[in-house]
Scaffold this active site. Structure first.
Site, PDB file in Angstrom:
ATOM      1  N   SER A 240       0.831  -1.215   0.000  1.00 41.16           N
ATOM      2  CA  SER A 240       0.000   0.000   0.000  1.00 41.16           C
ATOM      3  C   SER A 240       0.862   1.261   0.000  1.00 41.16           C
ATOM      4  O   SER A 240       0.623   2.184  -0.795  1.00 41.16           O
ATOM      5  CB  SER A 240      -0.968   0.000   1.182  1.00 41.16           C
ATOM      6  N   HIS A 270      -2.021  -8.805   2.038  1.00 36.74           N
ATOM      7  CA  HIS A 270      -1.705  -7.537   2.711  1.00 36.74           C
ATOM      8  C   HIS A 270      -2.867  -7.197   3.656  1.00 36.74           C
ATOM      9  O   HIS A 270      -3.172  -7.976   4.558  1.00 36.74           O
ATOM     10  CB  HIS A 270      -1.449  -6.480   1.617  1.00 36.74           C
ATOM     11  N   ARG A 326       2.781  -4.410  16.734  1.00 36.30           N
ATOM     12  CA  ARG A 326       1.393  -3.954  16.567  1.00 36.30           C
ATOM     13  C   ARG A 326       0.437  -5.050  17.055  1.00 36.30           C
ATOM     14  O   ARG A 326      -0.632  -4.780  17.571  1.00 36.30           O
ATOM     15  CB  ARG A 326       1.123  -3.608  15.089  1.00 36.30           C
ATOM     16  N   ASP A 372      -2.390  -8.296  11.668  1.00 37.93           N
ATOM     17  CA  ASP A 372      -3.735  -8.707  11.280  1.00 37.93           C
ATOM     18  C   ASP A 372      -4.282  -9.879  12.092  1.00 37.93           C
ATOM     19  O   ASP A 372      -5.481 -10.135  12.083  1.00 37.93           O
ATOM     20  CB  ASP A 372      -3.752  -9.066   9.785  1.00 37.93           C
TER      21      ASP A 372
HETATM   22  N1  HAX Z   1       1.254 -19.589   6.158  1.00 30.69           N
HETATM   23  C1  HAX Z   1       1.729 -20.513   5.290  1.00 30.69           C
HETATM   24  N2  HAX Z   1       2.772 -20.297   4.477  1.00 30.69           N
HETATM   25  C2  HAX Z   1       3.408 -19.124   4.597  1.00 30.69           C
HETATM   26  C3  HAX Z   1       3.006 -18.139   5.501  1.00 30.69           C
HETATM   27  C4  HAX Z   1       1.861 -18.390   6.296  1.00 30.69           C
HETATM   28  N3  HAX Z   1       1.375 -17.499   7.133  1.00 30.69           N
HETATM   29  N4  HAX Z   1       3.830 -17.079   5.384  1.00 30.69           N
HETATM   30  C5  HAX Z   1       4.714 -17.384   4.417  1.00 30.69           C
HETATM   31  N5  HAX Z   1       4.452 -18.621   3.933  1.00 30.69           N
HETATM   32  C6  HAX Z   1       5.087 -19.293   2.803  1.00 30.69           C
HETATM   33  C7  HAX Z   1       4.969 -18.429   1.557  1.00 30.69           C
HETATM   34  O1  HAX Z   1       3.699 -18.583   0.950  1.00 30.69           O
HETATM   35  C8  HAX Z   1       6.116 -18.918   0.726  1.00 30.69           C
HETATM   36  O2  HAX Z   1       5.727 -20.133   0.145  1.00 30.69           O
HETATM   37  P1  HAX Z   1       6.273 -20.574  -1.324  1.00 30.69           P
HETATM   38  O3  HAX Z   1       7.739 -20.731  -1.135  1.00 30.69           O
HETATM   39  O4  HAX Z   1       5.521 -21.824  -1.605  1.00 30.69           O
HETATM   40  O5  HAX Z   1       5.928 -19.443  -2.256  1.00 30.69           O
HETATM   41  C9  HAX Z   1       7.175 -19.212   1.791  1.00 30.69           C
HETATM   42  O6  HAX Z   1       6.486 -19.378   3.031  1.00 30.69           O
HETATM   43  C10 HAX Z   1       8.201 -18.098   1.949  1.00 30.69           C
HETATM   44  O7  HAX Z   1       7.536 -16.888   2.199  1.00 30.69           O
HETATM   45  P2  HAX Z   1       8.231 -15.747   3.080  1.00 30.69           P
HETATM   46  O8  HAX Z   1       9.477 -15.333   2.373  1.00 30.69           O
HETATM   47  O9  HAX Z   1       8.343 -16.180   4.491  1.00 30.69           O
HETATM   48  O10 HAX Z   1       7.125 -14.609   3.052  1.00 30.69           O
HETATM   49  P3  HAX Z   1       6.892 -13.472   1.943  1.00 30.69           P
HETATM   50  O11 HAX Z   1       7.790 -12.344   2.259  1.00 30.69           O
HETATM   51  O12 HAX Z   1       6.948 -14.036   0.560  1.00 30.69           O
HETATM   52  O13 HAX Z   1       5.371 -13.090   2.223  1.00 30.69           O
HETATM   53  C11 HAX Z   1       3.502 -12.627   3.590  1.00 30.69           C
HETATM   54  C12 HAX Z   1       4.992 -12.384   3.372  1.00 30.69           C
HETATM   55  C13 HAX Z   1       3.013 -11.718   4.698  1.00 30.69           C
HETATM   56  C14 HAX Z   1       2.740 -12.279   2.294  1.00 30.69           C
HETATM   57  C15 HAX Z   1       3.282 -14.119   3.964  1.00 30.69           C
HETATM   58  O14 HAX Z   1       3.916 -14.382   5.206  1.00 30.69           O
HETATM   59  C16 HAX Z   1       1.820 -14.516   4.048  1.00 30.69           C
HETATM   60  O15 HAX Z   1       1.230 -14.887   3.021  1.00 30.69           O
HETATM   61  N6  HAX Z   1       1.193 -14.452   5.275  1.00 30.69           N
HETATM   62  C17 HAX Z   1      -0.223 -14.726   5.426  1.00 30.69           C
HETATM   63  C18 HAX Z   1      -1.054 -13.538   4.972  1.00 30.69           C
HETATM   64  C19 HAX Z   1      -0.883 -12.368   5.926  1.00 30.69           C
HETATM   65  O16 HAX Z   1      -0.983 -12.490   7.135  1.00 30.69           O
HETATM   66  N7  HAX Z   1      -0.667 -11.158   5.372  1.00 30.69           N
HETATM   67  C20 HAX Z   1      -0.543  -9.915   6.150  1.00 30.69           C
HETATM   68  C21 HAX Z   1       0.889  -9.486   6.362  1.00 30.69           C
HETATM   69  C22 HAX Z   1       1.001  -8.203   7.154  1.00 30.69           C
HETATM   70  C23 HAX Z   1       0.472  -7.091   6.348  1.00 30.69           C
HETATM   71  O17 HAX Z   1       0.974  -6.692   5.314  1.00 30.69           O
HETATM   72  N8  HAX Z   1      -0.655  -6.594   6.744  1.00 30.69           N
HETATM   73  O18 HAX Z   1      -1.305  -5.750   5.967  1.00 30.69           O
END
Ligand code: HAX
Length: 434
Positions: A240, A270, A326, A372
């Site tokens: 964002s 996000h 947070r 979140d």
């Molecule tokens: N559950 C399961 N798998 C997860 C995970 C979770 N909560 N978090 C990361 N992973 C997985 C990823 O999907 C990725 O899998 P692949 O290798 O198969 O693609 C792997 O672990 C490596 O990811 P990462 O490097 O640890 O994390 P990223 O930087 O790529 O992504 C995210 C960060 C926040 C998008 C990710 O942790 C996620 O999808 N979390 C769940 C959704 C979430 O809570 N989002 C909100 C984040 C905070 C925010 O921005 N709020 O607005």
């Protein structure tokens, strides 16, 4: 000129030589290298954005203008008889870097009151959308509809000096921010309360008036203030904030930039994660027939989600490598105000079992909860059970940070953003692959 604007001008004039000097004398100093993983992998960890509004340390978490969350909450003037500070005082801190006095805070409150009337056509636009539109789509449309109000766009057409871009951007930013609570509450009441709209109370502050227009009793005003402050800024690389900065870098006005950033915030990876967390918990509750699962039962639900190829919403982060402060601030609020709430108990059991499971699963680099995972439970407790709406709350808060950044981007003359692409063949060549 308001005192806030005068102070801001002073700060900007003091800051500009620092940026100019870095560019002129040290422009070639290297701050980051880029690997193939980073080029394919969403530029994770590439240091190529500059902001002084907030900084995110992977282990310590966010600092707003150098202050941790507890320091920020303690330092700002509080609404009399309430636990939480004024959002208006917080904006003063984000913009200037100074902790505001009561008087300086009162001045921002007065500025917002002057600017908060929403033009009627915005409500027509919201009502014209299909009733089953997502509230984020409604929010983004409503803001975009106001683009014609932009003072910056008007002045730019007339022809203004680059040095003055920040001034009309500041006016746009305050005009827009002051209207966000009314627009958001209108969407809520239209969509979920049969269109029974509660008019704004001209005497209330940002958080207080929002709670009033939502029709939710105290302490929801304090909940709103806390929520908006916690969600305001998380340095510049998140989707964002980056979208807001990117769009504004083309000198598109803040109405375009904020409408666009909401599109990014609306994604499930996000800002939509707060909705997904409540959806996930409700799913578990249905399966449990309302009973609270024990740790073993909860572990099974977490593994089932992972084994079906889905993420655990509310866990993981691209930068953080510990429990999000947070999350911790909201957990503290829950322990004080709603320790026996059944959904809080779910969230708490999840916190006990999920990090170890994610470690064992072995994918997520950060097994800890993010903001979140904890925010929806508070909203639900105070009666906001329509979780589709949660990301709109995030959007109001995030606008405070993004607009502060855009004002400073303009003040320091940051250019249009334009990173360079490579082709897959070029990466293969760089890797020495034939
Ligand atoms: N559950 C399961 N798998 C997860 C995970 C979770 N909560 N978090 C990361 N992973 C997985 C990823 O999907 C990725 O899998 P692949 O290798 O198969 O693609 C792997 O672990 C490596 O990811 P990462 O490097 O640890 O994390 P990223 O930087 O790529 O992504 C995210 C960060 C926040 C998008 C990710 O942790 C996620 O999808 N979390 C769940 C959704 C979430 O809570 N989002 C909100 C984040 C905070 C925010 O921005 N709020 O607005």
């Amino acid at each position: 000129m308001s005192k806030l604007k005068e102070t801001l001008l002073e700060k900007i004039e003091g800051w500009r030589p620092r940026t100019t000097r870095l560019l002129k004398e040290y422009g070639d100093v290297k701050v980051s290298d880029v690997t193939i993983t980073q080029a394919i992998g969403g530029a994770r960890g590439v240091k190529c954005l500059v902001t002084d509004i907030s900084y995110l340390d992977p282990f310590e978490g966010i600092r707003f203008r150098g202050h941790t969350i507890p320091e920020t909450l303690a330092a700002l003037p509080k609404v009399p008889g309430h636990e939480m500070p004024y959002v208006e005082g917080f904006l003063y801190l984000l913009l200037t870097g100074d902790k505001p006095t009561e008087e300086q805070t009162a001045e921002v409150i007065a500025e917002f009151k002057k600017r908060k009337k929403v033009p009627d056509y915005v409500f027509d636009v919201i009502r014209a959308l299909p009733a089953d539109s997502h509230p984020m789509a409604m929010f983004s449309n409503a803001i975009l509809a106001m683009e014609k109000e932009s003072i910056f766009a008007k002045k730019y057409k007339e022809g203004i000096s680059k040095m003055d871009y920040w001034d009309s951007t500041y006016e746009d930013a305050l005009n827009l921010l002051a209207k966000l609570p009314t627009i958001a509450a209108y969407i809520y009441r239209l969509k979920y309360k049969n269109g029974d709209i509660i008019p704004s109370d001209p005497n209330l502050d940002f958080g207080g008036d929002f709670a009033h227009m939502m029709g939710i009793d105290k302490p929801y005003d304090d909940v709103s203030r806390l929520y908006f402050i916690l969600h305001s800024d998380h340095e510049s690389g998140n989707v964002s904030a980056h979208t807001g900065h990117l769009v504004a870098s083309a000198l598109s006005d803040v109405y375009y930039a904020i409408s666009a950033m909401l599109g990014g915030l609306a994604g499930p990876l996000h800002g939509l994660a707060n909705e997904m967390v409540l959806r996930w918990i409700q799913g578990v509750m249905d399966k449990m027939g309302g009973k609270t699962p024990d740790e073993e039962e909860m572990k099974k639900f977490v593994w089932d989600t992972l084994n079906s190829g889905q993420v655990i919403p509310g866990y993981g982060h691209a930068v953080l490598r510990k429990t999000d402060p947070r999350y911790a601030a909201q957990r503290e609020f829950c322990l004080k105000h709603l320790p026996d709430d059944p959904i809080f108990k779910y969230v708490d059991i999840l916190y006990k079992v999920t990090p170890d499971i994610l470690k064992e699963h072995g994918k997520a680099k950060n097994p800890w909860p993010n903001v979140d995972a904890q925010s929806g439970v508070i909203q639900w407790f105070y009666g906001l059970t329509e979780y589709d709406f949660y990301t709109v709350l995030f959007g109001i808060g995030r606008s405070l940070g993004i607009l502060s950044n855009i004002i400073w981007d303009r003040a320091l003359g940051y250019p249009i953003e334009r990173p360079k692409s490579l082709t897959t063949a070029m990466l293969e060549e760089a890797a020495g692959i034939k």
